[in-house]
Design an enzyme around this catalytic site. Structure first.
Site, PDB file in Angstrom:
ATOM      1  N   THR A 153      64.527 -54.489  66.201  1.00 28.29           N
ATOM      2  CA  THR A 153      64.593 -54.038  67.593  1.00 28.29           C
ATOM      3  C   THR A 153      64.958 -52.567  67.665  1.00 28.29           C
ATOM      4  OG1 THR A 153      65.271 -56.270  68.238  1.00 28.29           O
ATOM      5  CG2 THR A 153      65.606 -54.531  69.843  1.00 28.29           C
ATOM      6  N   THR A 161      58.123 -56.632  85.512  1.00 27.46           N
ATOM      7  CA  THR A 161      58.663 -57.970  85.268  1.00 27.46           C
ATOM      8  C   THR A 161      59.419 -58.467  86.486  1.00 27.46           C
ATOM      9  OG1 THR A 161      60.031 -59.307  83.770  1.00 27.46           O
ATOM     10  CG2 THR A 161      60.827 -57.115  84.292  1.00 27.46           C
ATOM     11  N   LYS A 166      64.074 -59.304  85.267  1.00 33.11           N
ATOM     12  CA  LYS A 166      65.229 -58.426  85.083  1.00 33.11           C
ATOM     13  C   LYS A 166      65.876 -58.149  86.440  1.00 33.11           C
ATOM     14  CE  LYS A 166      63.808 -56.618  80.610  1.00 33.11           C
ATOM     15  NZ  LYS A 166      62.749 -57.614  80.337  1.00 33.11           N
ATOM     16  N   HIS A 200      61.933 -52.163  82.903  1.00 32.23           N
ATOM     17  CA  HIS A 200      63.378 -51.909  83.018  1.00 32.23           C
ATOM     18  C   HIS A 200      63.717 -51.047  84.225  1.00 32.23           C
ATOM     19  CE1 HIS A 200      64.532 -53.774  79.214  1.00 32.23           C
ATOM     20  NE2 HIS A 200      63.391 -53.318  78.755  1.00 32.23           N
ATOM     21  N   ARG A 231      68.741 -63.807  63.575  1.00 28.13           N
ATOM     22  CA  ARG A 231      69.316 -63.835  64.924  1.00 28.13           C
ATOM     23  C   ARG A 231      70.116 -65.120  65.157  1.00 28.13           C
ATOM     24  NH1 ARG A 231      66.867 -59.612  67.829  1.00 28.13           N
ATOM     25  NH2 ARG A 231      64.973 -58.843  66.832  1.00 28.13           N
ATOM     26  N   SER A 238      49.134 -44.249  72.558  1.00 27.28           N
ATOM     27  CA  SER A 238      50.351 -45.037  72.763  1.00 27.28           C
ATOM     28  C   SER A 238      51.592 -44.271  72.322  1.00 27.28           C
ATOM     29  CB  SER A 238      50.237 -46.348  71.975  1.00 27.28           C
ATOM     30  OG  SER A 238      51.417 -47.122  72.078  1.00 27.28           O
ATOM     31  N   THR A 282      45.494 -67.533  82.398  1.00 30.44           N
ATOM     32  CA  THR A 282      46.913 -67.650  82.109  1.00 30.44           C
ATOM     33  C   THR A 282      47.542 -68.747  82.969  1.00 30.44           C
ATOM     34  OG1 THR A 282      48.971 -66.415  81.929  1.00 30.44           O
ATOM     35  CG2 THR A 282      47.599 -65.934  83.837  1.00 30.44           C
ATOM     36  N   THR A 283      48.570 -69.392  82.458  1.00 32.64           N
ATOM     37  CA  THR A 283      49.246 -70.452  83.191  1.00 32.64           C
ATOM     38  C   THR A 283      49.914 -69.892  84.444  1.00 32.64           C
ATOM     39  OG1 THR A 283      49.673 -71.612  81.127  1.00 32.64           O
ATOM     40  CG2 THR A 283      51.018 -72.231  83.035  1.00 32.64           C
TER      41      THR A 283
END
Length: 402
Positions: free
Chosen positions: A354, A241, A244, A213, A18, A133, A268-269
């Site tokens: 990906t 999320t 996005k 998404h 990448r 899944s 978690t932070t």
């Protein structure tokens, strides 16, 4: 070191190593940015951003972040259980719970972390849990399943017949968790959420839905595709999320109060107050404003029309994601390089892992701010690059996987 060198050489050979463009976005001029190229700074247009609605540039969102940073500082001060539970974070979690019609929500530092941690924690809480899944689930979900230590079965992508076979075989007594996404970002296709929900109810299984998404993008208040389909209340856990459509940073899970309060989550932070305040403003704005979503869908439709007319091989779907198929990693990287260096268009190549080998593509995401001039320029640039890279222009439109 030799092993690392060999691995890197192999990645280069497969065009999988990448290379990132050094970009400096211009506030107030989205989707334009400055590309710090080897030859010096140059203005470019971003066509692959996950900032789907440009909310990171919205004056109300920026204003909230600046105001809280000035008043409260930049850091969170600790983990959730050690001084990190700041008031803007509490307000954000309440806003997210309300968005999805759930009792509670819990915010993490990213969508990746929320999937990885959330799924592992939930499965560990359920003795003898079997995870079912979807075959195309995101890596963060796969990692969460792996960390859970629970048994898993993979069902063919969006194939509810195969899912039902696995549910029936598992038996009625065993705890089961169906894990899937609402919108798959590689092809832009949508899960049959209503059918999956019905199967979960018939076979007494829990559901975990990744809406990263789709949140902000679909549904009357931007709660996602499950909300649009009228089945949001039938989903046990919704993951999303803030990075996005909401234009900020962080991930979250929303569900029952008992589930969200489970041990393992609190370490978690914490997100900084300024980010939480900005995300809350973005969510509230998109709950009531339809203009961003409407303009974005119009732009996406115009992009699909322009590229189809140019004979470019796009994958058509009902969503805002427009993949242009290349099918060769070297040509995909070459096309991306030419678009950036000669046309001032930034489109990151999507190569293996990906996308599966042989399905390499450019992934276009139009925003409300990609006007007709930019769309025409994109179509012309892609047509030019397709010819120069010796890719076919056959008017081929590929349907997304069902």
């Amino acid at each position: 070191m030799t092993s690392f060198t060999q691995t890197r050489s192999g990645l280069w050979h497969e065009r999988r190593y990448r290379v990132f463009a050094d970009l400096e976005r211009i506030a107030g001029r989205f989707p334009r940015a400055i590309w710090h190229s080897p030859q010096g700074p140059r203005e470019v247009v971003i066509w692959c951003s996950n900032d789907y609605l440009g909310m990171s540039q919205h004056p109300k969102v920026i204003g909230a972040m600046v105001e809280i940073a000035t008043r409260m500082g930049t850091g969170a001060g600790g983990t959730r259980n050690i001084s990190g539970t700041n008031h803007p974070l509490v307000e954000l979690e309440r806003e997210l719970a309300d968005l999805h019609g759930k009792e509670a929500a819990l915010v993490f530092t990213s969508g990746y972390v929320s999937n990885q941690t959330g799924m592992a924690t939930i499965a560990k809480l359920i003795p003898n849990c079997l995870i079912l899944s979807d075959a195309l689930n995101h890596n963060s979900m796969i990692e969460g399943i792996r960390h859970s230590g629970a048994e898993k079965k993979i069902w063919r992508h969006n194939d509810t017949g195969h899912l039902e076979e696995l549910l029936e075989h598992a038996g009625s007594d065993r705890p089961k968790l169906i894990v899937f996404e609402s919108l798959y970002y590689i092809d832009g296709d949508v899960a049959p959420i209503r059918r999956i929900s019905a199967l979960a109810e018939r076979y007494d299984a829990m559901t975990y839905l990744d809406e990263v998404h789709a949140v902000g993008m679909y549904g009357a208040a931007g709660a996602g595709i499950a909300a649009r389909e009228g089945v949001m209340q039938r989903i046990n856990v919704i993951e999303g999320t803030l990075a996005k459509a909401f234009g900020c940073l962080g991930g979250y899970v929303a569900g029952s109060a008992n589930l969200v309060d489970a041990p393992g989550f609190i370490f978690t932070t914490a997100l900084p107050p300024a980010i939480c305040a900005a995300a809350t403003v973005a969510i509230r704005h998109l709950k009531s404003s339809q203009s961003e979503r409407s303009r974005q869908q119009e732009c996406a439709a115009r992009v699909k029309s322009a590229l189809t007319a140019a004979g470019l091989p796009i994958i058509l779907s009902e969503t805002h994601i427009v993949p242009v198929m290349v099918g060769d990693p070297e040509k995909c990287k070459r096309a991306s390089d030419l678009l950036l260096s000669e046309h001032g268009i930034y489109l990151q190549p999507i190569n293996y892992p990906t996308a599966p080998r042989g399905t390499e593509r450019l992934r276009i995401t139009a925003t409300p701010y990609h006007d007709d001039v930019l769309i025409d320029q994109l179509a012309e640039a892609l047509t030019d690059v397709w010819r120069r890279v010796a890719l076919p222009l056959e008017g081929c439109v590929i349907g997304a996987a069902e």
